[in-house]
Scaffold this motif. Structure first.
Motif, PDB file in Angstrom:
ATOM      1  N   UNK A  70      43.168  24.634  43.305  1.00 13.56           N
ATOM      2  CA  UNK A  70      43.333  23.415  44.101  1.00 13.56           C
ATOM      3  C   UNK A  70      42.255  23.301  45.167  1.00 13.56           C
ATOM      4  N   UNK A  71      41.909  24.428  45.799  1.00 12.28           N
ATOM      5  CA  UNK A  71      40.843  24.398  46.813  1.00 12.28           C
ATOM      6  C   UNK A  71      39.504  24.066  46.161  1.00 12.28           C
ATOM      7  N   UNK A  72      39.255  24.622  44.988  1.00 14.31           N
ATOM      8  CA  UNK A  72      38.012  24.336  44.267  1.00 14.31           C
ATOM      9  C   UNK A  72      37.952  22.857  43.888  1.00 14.31           C
ATOM     10  N   UNK A  73      39.072  22.301  43.409  1.00 13.85           N
ATOM     11  CA  UNK A  73      39.127  20.882  43.055  1.00 13.85           C
ATOM     12  C   UNK A  73      38.868  20.013  44.283  1.00 13.85           C
ATOM     13  N   UNK A  74      39.459  20.367  45.428  1.00 15.67           N
ATOM     14  CA  UNK A  74      39.252  19.607  46.652  1.00 15.67           C
ATOM     15  C   UNK A  74      37.781  19.649  47.068  1.00 15.67           C
ATOM     16  N   UNK A  75      37.166  20.823  46.962  1.00 16.74           N
ATOM     17  CA  UNK A  75      35.751  20.928  47.326  1.00 16.74           C
ATOM     18  C   UNK A  75      34.862  20.080  46.429  1.00 16.74           C
ATOM     19  N   UNK A  76      35.152  20.054  45.122  1.00 14.80           N
ATOM     20  CA  UNK A  76      34.346  19.246  44.202  1.00 14.80           C
ATOM     21  C   UNK A  76      34.518  17.756  44.471  1.00 14.80           C
ATOM     22  N   UNK A  77      35.748  17.346  44.766  1.00 15.33           N
ATOM     23  CA  UNK A  77      35.979  15.920  45.036  1.00 15.33           C
ATOM     24  C   UNK A  77      35.310  15.517  46.337  1.00 15.33           C
ATOM     25  N   UNK A  78      35.385  16.357  47.346  1.00 19.35           N
ATOM     26  CA  UNK A  78      34.776  16.014  48.619  1.00 19.35           C
ATOM     27  C   UNK A  78      33.252  16.025  48.533  1.00 19.35           C
ATOM     28  N   UNK A  79      32.716  16.854  47.695  1.00 20.08           N
ATOM     29  CA  UNK A  79      31.261  16.885  47.537  1.00 20.08           C
ATOM     30  C   UNK A  79      30.800  15.828  46.541  1.00 20.08           C
ATOM     31  N   UNK A  80      31.751  15.123  45.912  1.00 21.67           N
ATOM     32  CA  UNK A  80      31.499  14.078  44.922  1.00 21.67           C
ATOM     33  C   UNK A  80      30.678  14.584  43.749  1.00 21.67           C
ATOM     34  N   UNK A  81      30.947  15.861  43.378  1.00 27.03           N
ATOM     35  CA  UNK A  81      30.242  16.371  42.218  1.00 27.03           C
ATOM     36  C   UNK A  81      31.225  16.742  41.109  1.00 27.03           C
ATOM     37  N   UNK A  82      32.521  16.581  41.390  1.00 22.34           N
ATOM     38  CA  UNK A  82      33.541  16.984  40.441  1.00 22.34           C
ATOM     39  C   UNK A  82      33.751  15.963  39.353  1.00 22.34           C
ATOM     40  N   UNK A  83      34.763  16.200  38.513  1.00 24.18           N
ATOM     41  CA  UNK A  83      35.056  15.262  37.423  1.00 24.18           C
ATOM     42  C   UNK A  83      35.497  13.915  37.988  1.00 24.18           C
ATOM     43  N   UNK A  84      35.331  12.887  37.208  1.00 21.83           N
ATOM     44  CA  UNK A  84      35.626  11.527  37.645  1.00 21.83           C
ATOM     45  C   UNK A  84      37.133  11.252  37.533  1.00 21.83           C
ATOM     46  N   UNK A  85      37.919  12.007  38.322  1.00 22.28           N
ATOM     47  CA  UNK A  85      39.376  11.852  38.281  1.00 22.28           C
ATOM     48  C   UNK A  85      39.818  10.819  39.306  1.00 22.28           C
ATOM     49  N   UNK A  86      39.214  10.887  40.476  1.00 20.92           N
ATOM     50  CA  UNK A  86      39.511   9.917  41.526  1.00 20.92           C
ATOM     51  C   UNK A  86      38.326   8.973  41.609  1.00 20.92           C
ATOM     52  N   UNK A  87      38.652   7.682  41.781  1.00 23.36           N
ATOM     53  CA  UNK A  87      37.567   6.690  41.785  1.00 23.36           C
ATOM     54  C   UNK A  87      36.554   6.999  42.883  1.00 23.36           C
ATOM     55  N   UNK A  88      35.274   6.951  42.502  1.00 21.19           N
ATOM     56  CA  UNK A  88      34.190   7.265  43.436  1.00 21.19           C
ATOM     57  C   UNK A  88      34.084   6.273  44.592  1.00 21.19           C
ATOM     58  N   UNK A  89      34.428   4.987  44.404  1.00 23.36           N
ATOM     59  CA  UNK A  89      34.259   4.077  45.538  1.00 23.36           C
ATOM     60  C   UNK A  89      35.111   4.468  46.740  1.00 23.36           C
ATOM     61  N   UNK A  90      36.262   5.100  46.496  1.00 22.40           N
ATOM     62  CA  UNK A  90      37.090   5.508  47.626  1.00 22.40           C
ATOM     63  C   UNK A  90      36.411   6.614  48.430  1.00 22.40           C
ATOM     64  N   UNK A  91      35.699   7.504  47.759  1.00 15.57           N
ATOM     65  CA  UNK A  91      35.094   8.628  48.451  1.00 15.57           C
ATOM     66  C   UNK A  91      33.852   8.202  49.231  1.00 15.57           C
ATOM     67  N   UNK A  92      33.195   7.128  48.822  1.00 23.07           N
ATOM     68  CA  UNK A  92      31.995   6.678  49.541  1.00 23.07           C
ATOM     69  C   UNK A  92      32.344   6.035  50.876  1.00 23.07           C
ATOM     70  N   UNK A  93      33.613   5.760  51.108  1.00 22.60           N
ATOM     71  CA  UNK A  93      34.027   5.102  52.338  1.00 22.60           C
ATOM     72  C   UNK A  93      34.001   6.074  53.518  1.00 22.60           C
ATOM     73  N   UNK A  94      34.248   7.359  53.273  1.00 21.20           N
ATOM     74  CA  UNK A  94      34.426   8.324  54.351  1.00 21.20           C
ATOM     75  C   UNK A  94      33.099   8.966  54.736  1.00 21.20           C
ATOM     76  N   UNK A  95      32.963   9.235  56.038  1.00 20.00           N
ATOM     77  CA  UNK A  95      31.802   9.996  56.487  1.00 20.00           C
ATOM     78  C   UNK A  95      32.189  11.474  56.575  1.00 20.00           C
ATOM     79  N   UNK A  96      31.302  12.320  57.057  1.00 22.81           N
ATOM     80  CA  UNK A  96      31.522  13.772  57.066  1.00 22.81           C
ATOM     81  C   UNK A  96      32.681  14.144  57.999  1.00 22.81           C
ATOM     82  N   UNK A  97      32.765  13.503  59.163  1.00 18.84           N
ATOM     83  CA  UNK A  97      33.844  13.818  60.096  1.00 18.84           C
ATOM     84  C   UNK A  97      35.200  13.456  59.505  1.00 18.84           C
ATOM     85  N   UNK A  98      35.307  12.303  58.856  1.00 19.86           N
ATOM     86  CA  UNK A  98      36.564  11.900  58.251  1.00 19.86           C
ATOM     87  C   UNK A  98      36.934  12.822  57.084  1.00 19.86           C
ATOM     88  N   UNK A  99      35.940  13.260  56.325  1.00 21.80           N
ATOM     89  CA  UNK A  99      36.198  14.194  55.224  1.00 21.80           C
ATOM     90  C   UNK A  99      36.723  15.517  55.774  1.00 21.80           C
TER      91      UNK A  99
END
Length: 197
Positions: free
Chosen positions: A21-50
């Motif tokens: 789960x920690x590995x999955x969270x790191x991949x999603x936050x780095x936007x390099x993981x599998x396309x499970x969660x839509x990418x447009x949602x992740x582009x909204x957050x900056x580093x502090x919010x992440x």
């Protein structure tokens, strides 16, 4: 919320471990993981919010991960919420049935309707009464009261009473002395503490 839901879904269906789960969270936050969660949602957050999202997941999910595993995978006993009660109705008068408990109803109702009446006294005819009275002897009809202390003298009674009172008073006095000694010791300890302070 979608990230939290996805992590819980992975835990429940895929039996994901904490490391996965920690590995999955790191991949999603780095936007390099599998396309499970839509990418447009992740582009909204900056580093502090992440970082704040990661802190929230760490405090809410990862800190209690064993508890979630227990919740999803441990069998639980069924809790019985209700119980069945059987109510038995009183049958008609023709059918033999025990009387209800007198504790369950008020005394007025019990005494008026349910209490059995006392049996009538046996009737004796006048001739039988006269015969019974004539059979009684005068010695039986007289009641003689005997004083139980008549055989003792006043001095004997005084000595017995003094012995009993001495025993009672000595036991009470010993108990009072013991309590006083305990209180004295407690006060001495308190005085010594006050002197040291």
């Amino acid at each position: 919320m979608s990230l939290l839901e996805k992590l819980l879904h992975n835990l429940q269906t895929l039996h994901a471990t904490l490391e996965d789960s920690i590995k999955f969270l790191g991949e999603v936050m780095a936007e390099i993981g599998p396309n499970i969660i839509d990418k447009p949602y992740m582009n909204v957050f900056n580093v502090q919010q992440a970082n704040e999202i990661i802190d929230y997941l760490k405090m809410s999910l990862f800190q209690h991960y064993k508890l979630y595993e227990f919740l999803f995978f441990s069998p639980r006993d069924e809790i019985v919420i209700g119980t069945e009660k059987v109510i038995e109705l009183v049958k008609s008068v023709d059918y033999p049935f025990p009387n209800p408990l007198e504790e369950g109803i008020s005394y007025d109702i019990y005494s008026t309707f349910l209490m059995p009446s006392p049996p009538p006294p046996p009737t004796m005819e006048v001739e039988e009464v006269e015969q019974v009275l004539s059979e009684e002897s005068p010695v039986e009809s007289e009641v003689v009261e005997v004083d139980p202390l008549a055989n003792f003298t006043i001095e004997e009674v005084k000595t017995v009473l003094s012995q009993i009172t001495d025993e009672v008073i000595s036991s009470i006095q010993a108990e009072i002395n013991e309590k006083l000694q305990m209180q004295e010791e407690n006060f001495n300890v308190r005085i010594e503490k006050l002197k040291q302070a």
